[in-house]
Design a protein around this motif. Structure first.
Motif, PDB file in Angstrom:
ATOM      1  N   ILE A 112      -1.001 -17.888   3.641  1.00  0.00           N
ATOM      2  CA  ILE A 112      -0.360 -17.049   2.631  1.00  0.00           C
ATOM      3  C   ILE A 112       0.905 -17.675   2.082  1.00  0.00           C
ATOM      4  O   ILE A 112       1.563 -17.096   1.217  1.00  0.00           O
ATOM      5  CB  ILE A 112      -0.023 -15.650   3.200  1.00  0.00           C
ATOM      6  CG1 ILE A 112       0.755 -15.803   4.508  1.00  0.00           C
ATOM      7  CG2 ILE A 112      -1.299 -14.832   3.395  1.00  0.00           C
ATOM      8  CD1 ILE A 112       1.472 -14.570   4.943  1.00  0.00           C
ATOM      9  N   GLY A 113       1.276 -18.854   2.589  1.00  0.00           N
ATOM     10  CA  GLY A 113       2.476 -19.487   2.057  1.00  0.00           C
ATOM     11  C   GLY A 113       2.689 -20.841   2.678  1.00  0.00           C
ATOM     12  O   GLY A 113       2.177 -21.135   3.759  1.00  0.00           O
ATOM     13  N   GLY A 114       3.415 -21.682   1.961  1.00  0.00           N
ATOM     14  CA  GLY A 114       3.674 -23.007   2.487  1.00  0.00           C
ATOM     15  C   GLY A 114       4.846 -23.651   1.798  1.00  0.00           C
ATOM     16  O   GLY A 114       5.334 -23.171   0.770  1.00  0.00           O
ATOM     17  N   ASP A 115       5.307 -24.741   2.425  1.00  0.00           N
ATOM     18  CA  ASP A 115       6.440 -25.480   1.894  1.00  0.00           C
ATOM     19  C   ASP A 115       6.194 -26.937   2.240  1.00  0.00           C
ATOM     20  O   ASP A 115       5.732 -27.234   3.342  1.00  0.00           O
ATOM     21  CB  ASP A 115       7.731 -24.971   2.545  1.00  0.00           C
ATOM     22  CG  ASP A 115       8.959 -25.618   1.931  1.00  0.00           C
ATOM     23  OD1 ASP A 115       8.981 -25.814   0.704  1.00  0.00           O
ATOM     24  OD2 ASP A 115       9.890 -25.936   2.686  1.00  0.00           O
ATOM     25  N   VAL A 116       6.447 -27.834   1.275  1.00  0.00           N
ATOM     26  CA  VAL A 116       6.223 -29.259   1.525  1.00  0.00           C
ATOM     27  C   VAL A 116       7.510 -30.023   1.261  1.00  0.00           C
ATOM     28  O   VAL A 116       8.145 -29.842   0.222  1.00  0.00           O
ATOM     29  CB  VAL A 116       5.094 -29.810   0.618  1.00  0.00           C
ATOM     30  CG1 VAL A 116       4.840 -31.278   0.928  1.00  0.00           C
ATOM     31  CG2 VAL A 116       3.813 -29.013   0.806  1.00  0.00           C
ATOM     32  N   THR A 117       7.915 -30.834   2.255  1.00  0.00           N
ATOM     33  CA  THR A 117       9.101 -31.673   2.092  1.00  0.00           C
ATOM     34  C   THR A 117       8.779 -33.090   2.547  1.00  0.00           C
ATOM     35  O   THR A 117       7.738 -33.328   3.152  1.00  0.00           O
ATOM     36  CB  THR A 117      10.289 -31.141   2.923  1.00  0.00           C
ATOM     37  OG1 THR A 117       9.858 -30.946   4.266  1.00  0.00           O
ATOM     38  CG2 THR A 117      10.820 -29.844   2.367  1.00  0.00           C
ATOM     39  N   ARG A 118       9.684 -34.020   2.261  1.00  0.00           N
ATOM     40  CA  ARG A 118       9.462 -35.414   2.658  1.00  0.00           C
ATOM     41  C   ARG A 118      10.265 -35.737   3.908  1.00  0.00           C
ATOM     42  O   ARG A 118      11.428 -35.360   4.027  1.00  0.00           O
ATOM     43  CB  ARG A 118       9.871 -36.349   1.519  1.00  0.00           C
ATOM     44  CG  ARG A 118       9.402 -37.784   1.741  1.00  0.00           C
ATOM     45  CD  ARG A 118      10.004 -38.741   0.732  1.00  0.00           C
ATOM     46  NE  ARG A 118       9.604 -38.471  -0.648  1.00  0.00           N
ATOM     47  CZ  ARG A 118       8.465 -38.887  -1.202  1.00  0.00           C
ATOM     48  NH1 ARG A 118       7.605 -39.573  -0.491  1.00  0.00           N
ATOM     49  NH2 ARG A 118       8.186 -38.612  -2.458  1.00  0.00           N
ATOM     50  N   GLY A 170      -8.197  -7.627   0.823  1.00  0.00           N
ATOM     51  CA  GLY A 170      -7.346  -6.512   0.432  1.00  0.00           C
ATOM     52  C   GLY A 170      -6.026  -6.465   1.157  1.00  0.00           C
ATOM     53  O   GLY A 170      -5.075  -5.848   0.684  1.00  0.00           O
ATOM     54  N   ASP A 171      -5.957  -7.132   2.333  1.00  0.00           N
ATOM     55  CA  ASP A 171      -4.718  -7.082   3.113  1.00  0.00           C
ATOM     56  C   ASP A 171      -3.654  -8.020   2.551  1.00  0.00           C
ATOM     57  O   ASP A 171      -2.501  -7.929   2.926  1.00  0.00           O
ATOM     58  CB  ASP A 171      -4.999  -7.432   4.581  1.00  0.00           C
ATOM     59  CG  ASP A 171      -5.669  -8.789   4.727  1.00  0.00           C
ATOM     60  OD1 ASP A 171      -6.702  -9.010   4.070  1.00  0.00           O
ATOM     61  OD2 ASP A 171      -5.141  -9.622   5.474  1.00  0.00           O
ATOM     62  N   VAL A 172      -4.065  -8.942   1.644  1.00  0.00           N
ATOM     63  CA  VAL A 172      -3.096  -9.836   1.018  1.00  0.00           C
ATOM     64  C   VAL A 172      -2.850  -9.329  -0.400  1.00  0.00           C
ATOM     65  O   VAL A 172      -3.633  -9.582  -1.311  1.00  0.00           O
ATOM     66  CB  VAL A 172      -3.601 -11.293   1.012  1.00  0.00           C
ATOM     67  CG1 VAL A 172      -2.572 -12.214   0.377  1.00  0.00           C
ATOM     68  CG2 VAL A 172      -3.922 -11.750   2.439  1.00  0.00           C
ATOM     69  N   VAL A 173      -1.756  -8.593  -0.577  1.00  0.00           N
ATOM     70  CA  VAL A 173      -1.455  -7.980  -1.867  1.00  0.00           C
ATOM     71  C   VAL A 173      -0.985  -9.053  -2.842  1.00  0.00           C
ATOM     72  O   VAL A 173      -1.421  -9.094  -3.993  1.00  0.00           O
ATOM     73  CB  VAL A 173      -0.376  -6.877  -1.701  1.00  0.00           C
ATOM     74  CG1 VAL A 173      -0.079  -6.217  -3.043  1.00  0.00           C
ATOM     75  CG2 VAL A 173      -0.826  -5.855  -0.665  1.00  0.00           C
ATOM     76  N   PRO A 204      -0.526  -4.537   6.327  1.00  0.00           N
ATOM     77  CA  PRO A 204      -1.049  -4.485   7.703  1.00  0.00           C
ATOM     78  C   PRO A 204      -1.968  -3.286   7.902  1.00  0.00           C
ATOM     79  O   PRO A 204      -1.861  -2.287   7.194  1.00  0.00           O
ATOM     80  CB  PRO A 204       0.218  -4.351   8.555  1.00  0.00           C
ATOM     81  CG  PRO A 204       1.349  -4.793   7.675  1.00  0.00           C
ATOM     82  CD  PRO A 204       0.933  -4.442   6.272  1.00  0.00           C
ATOM     83  N   SER A 205      -2.866  -3.413   8.868  1.00  0.00           N
ATOM     84  CA  SER A 205      -3.809  -2.326   9.148  1.00  0.00           C
ATOM     85  C   SER A 205      -3.076  -1.128   9.749  1.00  0.00           C
ATOM     86  O   SER A 205      -2.208  -1.295  10.591  1.00  0.00           O
ATOM     87  CB  SER A 205      -4.869  -2.798  10.151  1.00  0.00           C
ATOM     88  OG  SER A 205      -5.498  -3.968   9.696  1.00  0.00           O
TER      89      SER A 205
END
Ligand SMILES: [Mg+2]
Length: 323
Positions: free
Chosen positions: A123-129, A25-28, A40-41
């Protein structure tokens, strides 16, 4: 910088983010939109830290990919542990030289297993070379006003350390000599350090200051002393010495590893002598010893350590700038 758009990366992103964000529930809004949206709580403050792990700087290029995944998250979580924060969310910026599905799957599993065990949702990410680099941002929560800070040490406090520092640097030396014995405790200490999250939380309200030992016990103790405006006297005979270290080296070399090794991610805390027994009682269910190794004193610097162990001031990434 090239954008990588191979399907493996999307698969890995999905794989890493299990269990589904919707379950919490904390990740909308979780992975997959432009930003994550978090709830956040109530009554809590956020603790946020970022760490970068670079191939052949922070880990050897031939380290097992699962260990690289574990380690890159562990070193970031360790900073939450040092503040007494509970791990909640993390983001990863991953730079890869090439797509290797087998390597990625193992890397993701190492990362994901520790994330799941720590309650830390990706909750998030980014991929580069580019050259293999893993940047991890961690977000934790603290009851308002209860952060363990470096600046809280008081004159007369005990200085205490969790676990057995010095094992990781001994493990790295073994790895560099070509030893690959699976499950060896020293190799494991280096490859799969355990962030002391539960210990950090347990010591909230008891420790007057805390730091995680990333650079080396003496080096990180100096950070506490600088922030608190005090000095320390170390009892060299009180240092906890891991059994596999004692078995392999002379006492002087073991002390050097304990005092200046780094990479163990144990916690160094200060606390009133009258609180030591309660602190040890709280860590007992974690099977984690808390060993008093000295006292906070008036003044500055560190007493009680032979000068041969004081020469190094810990890991310095830019010595040419410092000199
Ligand atoms: Mg730290």
């Amino acid at each position: 910088m090239d954008r990588v758009s191979l399907s493996e990366f999307e698969l890995i992103a999905r794989y890493l983010s299990r269990p589904a964000a919707a379950e919490r529930g904390d990740v909308v809004v979780g992975n997959g939109d432009d930003c994550a949206v978090l709830a956040p709580s109530p009554g809590h403050q956020l603790a946020i830290s970022v760490d970068t792990s670079v191939v052949d700087v922070h880990f050897p290029h031939d380290a097992p990919p699962a260990a690289i995944g574990h380690r890159s998250l562990a070193v970031a979580l360790s900073d939450l542990a040092a503040m007494g924060a509970r791990a909640r969310w993390c983001c990863m910026a991953l730079t890869l030289p090439a797509a290797n599905a087998e390597w990625l799957a193992a890397f993701a599993e190492g990362f994901r297993a520790l994330a799941a065990r720590s309650g830390c949702e990706l909750i998030g990410g980014d991929v580069t070379r580019g050259p293999l680099t893993i940047g991890v941002t961690v977000h934790g929560e603290l009851p308002a006003g209860q952060a363990l800070r470096r600046s809280g040490a008081r004159k007369g406090d005990l200085i205490a350390v969790t676990g057995y520092p010095g094992r990781a640097v001994a493990g790295l030396a073994r790895w560099q000599r070509g030893e690959r014995e699976s499950g060896h405790p020293l190799l494991e200490a280096y490859l799969r350090p355990e962030p002391r999250l539960a210990a950090g939380e347990a010591l909230r309200g008891l420790a007057s200051s805390a730091i995680d030992i990333s650079d080396g016990l003496l080096s990180d103790l100096r950070h506490v002393l600088m922030a608190s405006g005090l000095g320390a006297r170390i009892d060299i005979d009180a240092l906890p010495l891991a059994t596999p270290l004692r078995a392999s080296l002379d006492l002087d070399e073991v002390r050097e590893q304990v005092l200046n090794g780094g990479d163990d991610y144990e916690l160094l805390v200060t606390l009133a002598a009258s609180d030591l027994a309660e602190a040890q009682r709280r860590l007992a269910p974690l099977h984690l010893p808390l060993t008093p190794i000295g006292r906070i004193i008036e003044g500055e610097g560190i007493e009680g350590v032979p000068p041969r162990h004081l020469g190094r001031s810990g890991w310095d990434h830019f010595p040419e700038i410092a000199s």
